[in-house]
Design a protein around this motif. Structure first.
Motif, PDB file in Angstrom:
ATOM      1  N   PRO A 163      21.163 -45.407  26.667  1.00  0.00           N
ATOM      2  CA  PRO A 163      20.658 -44.718  25.754  1.00  0.00           C
ATOM      3  C   PRO A 163      20.586 -45.257  24.531  1.00  0.00           C
ATOM      4  O   PRO A 163      19.668 -44.930  23.795  1.00  0.00           O
ATOM      5  CB  PRO A 163      21.587 -43.510  25.668  1.00  0.00           C
ATOM      6  N   TYR A 170      11.196 -37.783  23.970  1.00  0.00           N
ATOM      7  CA  TYR A 170      11.797 -36.899  25.062  1.00  0.00           C
ATOM      8  C   TYR A 170      12.290 -35.360  24.538  1.00  0.00           C
ATOM      9  O   TYR A 170      12.321 -35.211  23.426  1.00  0.00           O
ATOM     10  CB  TYR A 170      13.017 -37.557  25.792  1.00  0.00           C
ATOM     11  N   TYR A 172      14.813 -32.220  24.230  1.00  0.00           N
ATOM     12  CA  TYR A 172      16.103 -32.053  24.614  1.00  0.00           C
ATOM     13  C   TYR A 172      16.377 -30.869  23.705  1.00  0.00           C
ATOM     14  O   TYR A 172      16.895 -30.949  22.558  1.00  0.00           O
ATOM     15  CB  TYR A 172      17.155 -33.317  23.933  1.00  0.00           C
ATOM     16  N   LEU A 176      23.166 -29.360  20.737  1.00  0.00           N
ATOM     17  CA  LEU A 176      24.250 -30.607  20.831  1.00  0.00           C
ATOM     18  C   LEU A 176      25.745 -30.199  20.477  1.00  0.00           C
ATOM     19  O   LEU A 176      25.965 -29.278  19.803  1.00  0.00           O
ATOM     20  CB  LEU A 176      23.608 -31.632  19.826  1.00  0.00           C
ATOM     21  N   ASP A 180      27.544 -35.113  19.612  1.00  0.00           N
ATOM     22  CA  ASP A 180      25.828 -35.478  19.716  1.00  0.00           C
ATOM     23  C   ASP A 180      25.106 -35.507  18.566  1.00  0.00           C
ATOM     24  O   ASP A 180      24.003 -35.888  18.535  1.00  0.00           O
ATOM     25  CB  ASP A 180      25.626 -34.721  21.036  1.00  0.00           C
ATOM     26  N   VAL A 196      21.913 -40.313  21.281  1.00  0.00           N
ATOM     27  CA  VAL A 196      21.051 -40.010  22.531  1.00  0.00           C
ATOM     28  C   VAL A 196      21.911 -39.760  23.655  1.00  0.00           C
ATOM     29  O   VAL A 196      22.855 -40.732  23.975  1.00  0.00           O
ATOM     30  CB  VAL A 196      20.175 -41.050  22.922  1.00  0.00           C
ATOM     31  N   PRO A 197      21.890 -38.381  24.189  1.00  0.00           N
ATOM     32  CA  PRO A 197      23.059 -38.152  25.197  1.00  0.00           C
ATOM     33  C   PRO A 197      22.517 -38.864  26.371  1.00  0.00           C
ATOM     34  O   PRO A 197      21.297 -39.238  26.554  1.00  0.00           O
ATOM     35  CB  PRO A 197      22.632 -36.634  25.453  1.00  0.00           C
ATOM     36  N   TRP A 200      19.386 -37.058  28.670  1.00  0.00           N
ATOM     37  CA  TRP A 200      18.317 -36.809  27.717  1.00  0.00           C
ATOM     38  C   TRP A 200      17.130 -36.249  28.596  1.00  0.00           C
ATOM     39  O   TRP A 200      15.975 -35.709  28.201  1.00  0.00           O
ATOM     40  CB  TRP A 200      18.104 -38.156  26.805  1.00  0.00           C
ATOM     41  N   TRP A 201      17.036 -36.890  29.772  1.00  0.00           N
ATOM     42  CA  TRP A 201      15.709 -36.903  30.565  1.00  0.00           C
ATOM     43  C   TRP A 201      15.764 -35.806  31.626  1.00  0.00           C
ATOM     44  O   TRP A 201      14.704 -35.535  31.841  1.00  0.00           O
ATOM     45  CB  TRP A 201      15.895 -38.124  31.425  1.00  0.00           C
TER      46      TRP A 201
END
Length: 599
Positions: A163, A170, A172, A176, A180, A196-197, A200-201
């Motif tokens: 990340p 992306y 999201y 959060l 985060d 970025v977690p 994220w995807w």
């Protein structure tokens, strides 16, 4: 290229068109020369049309349809062609169909599109997903041209990137956590990247069809760089995105087959980490859906095994799974019983001891250390409290479920007492033997003061149980008084308490076995005591003389184990037997109040 109508297109030129190509319902008036210089397939088709003296060429099952053919035709004429993630797959398939290769002309359309895919599309996170979505409608062309495979590999590779190194956009939308959140003021670039977690995807690929989603997830897992918890989160997001909330929508004829396939696919994608990756709550919800859509037996078995590994994380609401025909209970009791049996088998296997042995004190102490089996004990008692309301719940099912866990998993019996009380209230037709059987599940020594106070006046309990509750409360009060009086006793409080109980419990049983107090006489005496309390000058509530003598006698048996007898306890108002069963609040406090008068 000009548009005459929705069904006709032509090239504006000084030269008259000499060929008509029909793609589906749309006809293109074109010139042979620019087309034949780029397309090997059209060369063959035009040659055959000339032999047949035909002016039209029909392209049936043309990949991408008229729009894709128009892109190829424009390229043949040297016009500017705009490619993007939404039309590139169709254009590539159309160019392959028309055989627009390098053998026909250097820098032909196939070469141009392949360069565009490699240099732009497959380097972009979102474009790769879009292309993969559009490729679905162009099977088998897109599959044979390796476009689908290259898209999947591109997506899977990007999900595995650290990340910290992610620089592309992306989606999201989830809220959060504090750890985060990106703080905009005085924050370094490194700190922003670190925010970025790891998952994220997962939202972006939720839009994929289930078949493509399965292939992406299999590739992601095969790379071996993705944490099982993130895999579990991805599967949860996909299930939330596509599984309907209502039961009617789940089992409707229009979507039942799709939902069944979806559940079975998600189950087969579960991380192979002994259930660590997915929460127990999610797995139980998935099991409910699997039962409703009648998923195959292997999928349900896989879910049961995963759930049994982490049943200690479940809540009562999670395991309230509706029963299905031919079961007559509201909830599926047999399924929960099966989960408990599997959980206890796993615990026994992992620890290498017989956890069914209730006298295994060493194992009991180790359980207190990790608390997992204690959580299961609370879960079982809470579940019993919920299903006890069901009039169709059999006594044997209640008893079997309550006995599914060892004794040391239930250090406190308040929850079990509550469940038993509810069951007795809802099943008033129980025989005396059956009431004795269900109450035998409870150990009155493990009730708290509040629960004991409630049980002491509970008319639904057998008289023998009420007597035991009162007696152990008196013994507990006496032990506490001695511990308070002697610091040495305080250090050995548990030993003193056990000694007192051990010496007097058998006497209690012998004494109560000789008593032949009928239930109706006992209830009548309790009601009379409530009425007489209204006229009591001191405010103390006294038991009827017969019941009082009984409890005085029991108390003297208990005192004889080590206390000095006193004339004050023989029948005066300070005797512990003067505690009344009728008032929950006053019962416990009265017992505690008299600890200082007994010596």
């Amino acid at each position: 290229m000009q548009l005459i109508s929705n069904l006709c297109r032509y090239i504006s030129s000084e030269l008259a068109t000499d060929i008509i190509i029909a793609v589906g319902e749309v006809k293109f008036d074109l010139h042979k020369f620019p087309l034949l210089s780029k397309s090997n397939r059209l060369q063959k088709l035009v040659s055959k049309a000339n032999e047949d003296n035909a002016d039209e060429i029909y392209l049936d099952d043309f990949p991408g349809g008229p729009k894709a053919f128009e892109i190829c035709a424009k390229f043949c004429y040297g016009m500017t062609v705009t490619l993007n993630a939404y039309n590139v797959v169709a254009a590539r398939c159309a160019a392959e169909f028309l055989e627009m290769t390098e053998d026909m002309d250097r820098g032909n359309l196939i070469f141009k599109i392949d360069v565009f895919l490699t240099s732009s599309i497959f380097r972009s996170w979102k474009d790769s997903i879009i292309v993969l979505q559009t490729a679905k409608s162009l099977f088998p062309w897109s599959e044979d041209l390796k476009i689908v495979g290259r898209c999947i590999d591109s997506i899977a590779s990007k999900t595995s990137v650290d990340p910290v190194n992610i620089t592309w956009s992306y989606t999201y939308n989830r809220k959060l956590a504090k750890v985060d959140k990106i703080v905009e003021d005085k924050v370094t670039a490194k700190e922003k990247f670190e925010s970025v977690p790891k998952d994220w995807w997962v939202e972006d690929i939720c839009e994929l069809d289930i078949d493509l989603y399965k292939r992406v997830m299999i590739t992601v897992k095969s790379k071996g760089r993705m944490d099982g918890v993130v895999i579990g989160e991805a599967l949860k997001m996909y299930a939330v995105r596509w599984l309907p909330d209502s039961v009617d929508a789940l089992v409707s004829d229009a979507h039942a087959r799709r939902n069944k396939s979806l559940v079975e696919t998600i189950v087969c994608l579960l991380p192979c980490d002994n259930g660590v990756g997915c929460s127990c709550s999610f797995l139980l919800k998935l099991l409910k859906v699997a039962i409703l859509v009648e998923a195959d037996e292997s999928s349900r078995e896989e879910l049961m095994n995963n759930i049994s590994l982490k049943l200690h994380e479940a809540s009562v609401k999670d395991i309230l799974i509706p029963a299905r025909s031919p079961q007559i209970t509201t909830y599926d009791i047999d399924l929960v019983q099966d989960l408990l049996n599997r959980y206890m088998t796993n615990e026994k296997k992992n620890r290498g001891v017989d956890i069914v042995d209730k006298n295994d004190k060493v194992f009991g102490e180790s359980i207190l250390g990790n608390r997992s089996i204690l959580n299961v004990g609370k879960l079982v008692d809470g579940y019993l409290g919920e299903i006890a309301h069901d009039p169709n719940l059999s006594l044997s099912s209640f008893v079997d479920l309550s006995q599914s866990i060892p004794e040391f998993a239930r250090p406190n019996h308040d929850g079990l007492y509550k469940a038993i009380d509810i069951y007795l209230k809802e099943h008033q037709s129980l025989t005396k033997s059956e009431r004795k059987n269900i109450c035998g599940l409870m150990n009155v020594k493990k009730l708290t003061a509040d629960a004991s106070a409630h049980a002491a006046q509970n008319e639904r309990l057998p008289v023998r149980v009420v007597v035991q509750v009162l007696y152990f409360e008196q013994v507990r009060a006496a032990a506490s008084t001695r511990a308070f009086a002697s610091p040495r006793s305080l250090l050995n409080g548990d030993a003193e308490y056990e000694k007192t109980l051990g010496g007097s419990c058998h006497s209690l049983i012998r004494q109560t076995s000789r008593m032949k107090i009928k239930d109706d006489e006992f209830r009548r005496s309790v009601r009379l005591s409530k009425k007489s309390s209204k006229n009591s000058r001191s405010g103390m509530q006294l038991l009827p003389s017969r019941s009082r003598r009984i409890f005085d006698k029991l108390w003297n048996v208990g005192k004889g184990q080590g206390e000095n007898k006193s004339s004050e306890t023989s029948g005066g108002s300070n005797s512990p037997t003067s505690v009344v069963l009728g008032d929950t609040k006053s019962s416990g406090s009265s017992l505690r109040h008299q600890r200082h008068s007994i010596s």
